[in-house]
Design a protein around this motif. Structure first.
Motif, PDB file in Angstrom:
ATOM      1  N   ASP A  78      -3.849 -47.875  12.060  1.00  0.00           N
ATOM      2  CA  ASP A  78      -4.423 -46.463  12.568  1.00  0.00           C
ATOM      3  C   ASP A  78      -5.520 -46.061  11.317  1.00  0.00           C
ATOM      4  O   ASP A  78      -6.484 -45.473  11.486  1.00  0.00           O
ATOM      5  N   GLU A 132      -8.502 -48.239  11.045  1.00  0.00           N
ATOM      6  CA  GLU A 132      -9.316 -47.703  12.157  1.00  0.00           C
ATOM      7  C   GLU A 132     -10.103 -46.560  11.862  1.00  0.00           C
ATOM      8  O   GLU A 132     -11.235 -46.346  12.125  1.00  0.00           O
ATOM      9  N   TYR A 180     -10.623 -51.327  16.295  1.00  0.00           N
ATOM     10  CA  TYR A 180     -11.563 -50.650  16.792  1.00  0.00           C
ATOM     11  C   TYR A 180     -12.164 -51.322  17.987  1.00  0.00           C
ATOM     12  O   TYR A 180     -12.534 -50.647  19.006  1.00  0.00           O
ATOM     13  N   ARG A 186     -10.501 -53.460  20.050  1.00  0.00           N
ATOM     14  CA  ARG A 186      -9.814 -53.285  21.089  1.00  0.00           C
ATOM     15  C   ARG A 186      -9.429 -51.832  21.741  1.00  0.00           C
ATOM     16  O   ARG A 186      -9.541 -51.711  22.853  1.00  0.00           O
ATOM     17  N   HIS A 187      -9.834 -50.855  20.688  1.00  0.00           N
ATOM     18  CA  HIS A 187      -9.860 -49.398  21.211  1.00  0.00           C
ATOM     19  C   HIS A 187     -10.873 -49.244  22.214  1.00  0.00           C
ATOM     20  O   HIS A 187     -10.591 -48.666  23.249  1.00  0.00           O
ATOM     21  N   LYS A 188     -12.273 -49.600  21.792  1.00  0.00           N
ATOM     22  CA  LYS A 188     -13.320 -49.185  22.578  1.00  0.00           C
ATOM     23  C   LYS A 188     -13.247 -50.063  23.864  1.00  0.00           C
ATOM     24  O   LYS A 188     -13.590 -49.691  25.040  1.00  0.00           O
ATOM     25  N   THR A 233     -10.555 -48.588  26.187  1.00  0.00           N
ATOM     26  CA  THR A 233     -10.691 -47.152  26.731  1.00  0.00           C
ATOM     27  C   THR A 233     -11.916 -47.431  27.774  1.00  0.00           C
ATOM     28  O   THR A 233     -11.626 -46.682  28.770  1.00  0.00           O
ATOM     29  N   ARG A 259      -8.771 -42.738  26.173  1.00  0.00           N
ATOM     30  CA  ARG A 259      -8.700 -42.981  24.795  1.00  0.00           C
ATOM     31  C   ARG A 259      -7.231 -43.020  24.202  1.00  0.00           C
ATOM     32  O   ARG A 259      -6.880 -43.775  23.394  1.00  0.00           O
ATOM     33  N   ALA A 306      -5.225 -46.247  25.148  1.00  0.00           N
ATOM     34  CA  ALA A 306      -5.865 -47.147  24.499  1.00  0.00           C
ATOM     35  C   ALA A 306      -5.159 -47.189  23.016  1.00  0.00           C
ATOM     36  O   ALA A 306      -4.758 -48.154  22.576  1.00  0.00           O
ATOM     37  N   CYS A 307      -5.149 -46.099  22.409  1.00  0.00           N
ATOM     38  CA  CYS A 307      -4.564 -46.013  21.225  1.00  0.00           C
ATOM     39  C   CYS A 307      -3.096 -46.440  21.067  1.00  0.00           C
ATOM     40  O   CYS A 307      -2.871 -47.007  20.220  1.00  0.00           O
ATOM     41  N   GLU A 362      -3.276 -50.553  21.937  1.00  0.00           N
ATOM     42  CA  GLU A 362      -4.073 -51.454  21.100  1.00  0.00           C
ATOM     43  C   GLU A 362      -3.348 -52.173  20.192  1.00  0.00           C
ATOM     44  O   GLU A 362      -4.028 -53.450  19.977  1.00  0.00           O
TER      45      GLU A 362
END
Length: 127
Positions: free
Chosen positions: A9, A12, A75, A77-79, A82, A96, A99-100, A103
């Motif tokens: 975290d 990222e 990052y 994975r997050h995008k 999301t 979002r 996803a957080c 991820e």
């Protein structure tokens, strides 16, 4: 080497801040992640000791090659997650947040399947 979710975290967040502002400072990390300055000091110390970041005399943080690799993987994975959740009909803020949450824990196999499915569904929309 397995890295802690909290470290992912932090890395990222650092990557996102660098992309948005061109620099990364501890105080900005605290604000972004909603944590205390002492928490950031402890985390950045661990990240430095593990070779993921460097800090200059002014306190500006730079991701090392290994830190950047981890941050960019998380990052991405997050995008991707999301965007996938939004396409499923989830509102963007919830997408979002969710996803957080996933991820870090999603297996590579499951993540790649979601990514392939998302890319395929995007290709169908552009045809």
């Amino acid at each position: 080497m397995r890295i802690l979710e909290s470290s992912e975290d932090y890395l990222e967040a650092m990557l996102m801040m660098r992309e948005q502002h061109g620099y990364v400072r501890s105080i900005d990390i605290a604000a972004e992640l909603g944590v205390t300055k002492p928490s950031v000091s402890y985390a950045t110390k661990r990240l430095r000791e593990n070779g993921y970041i460097t800090m200059d005399k002014e306190g500006l943080i730079t991701l090392t090659e290994s830190g950047y690799a981890i941050a960019s993987r998380i990052y991405e994975r997050h995008k991707t997650l999301t965007a996938f959740f939004v396409r499923l009909g989830v509102d963007e803020e919830t997408a979002r947040e969710d996803a957080c949450k996933v991820e870090h824990d999603l297996s590579e196999q499951t993540y790649n399947a979601i990514k392939r499915h998302a890319e395929k569904s995007m290709d169908m929309k552009t045809e």
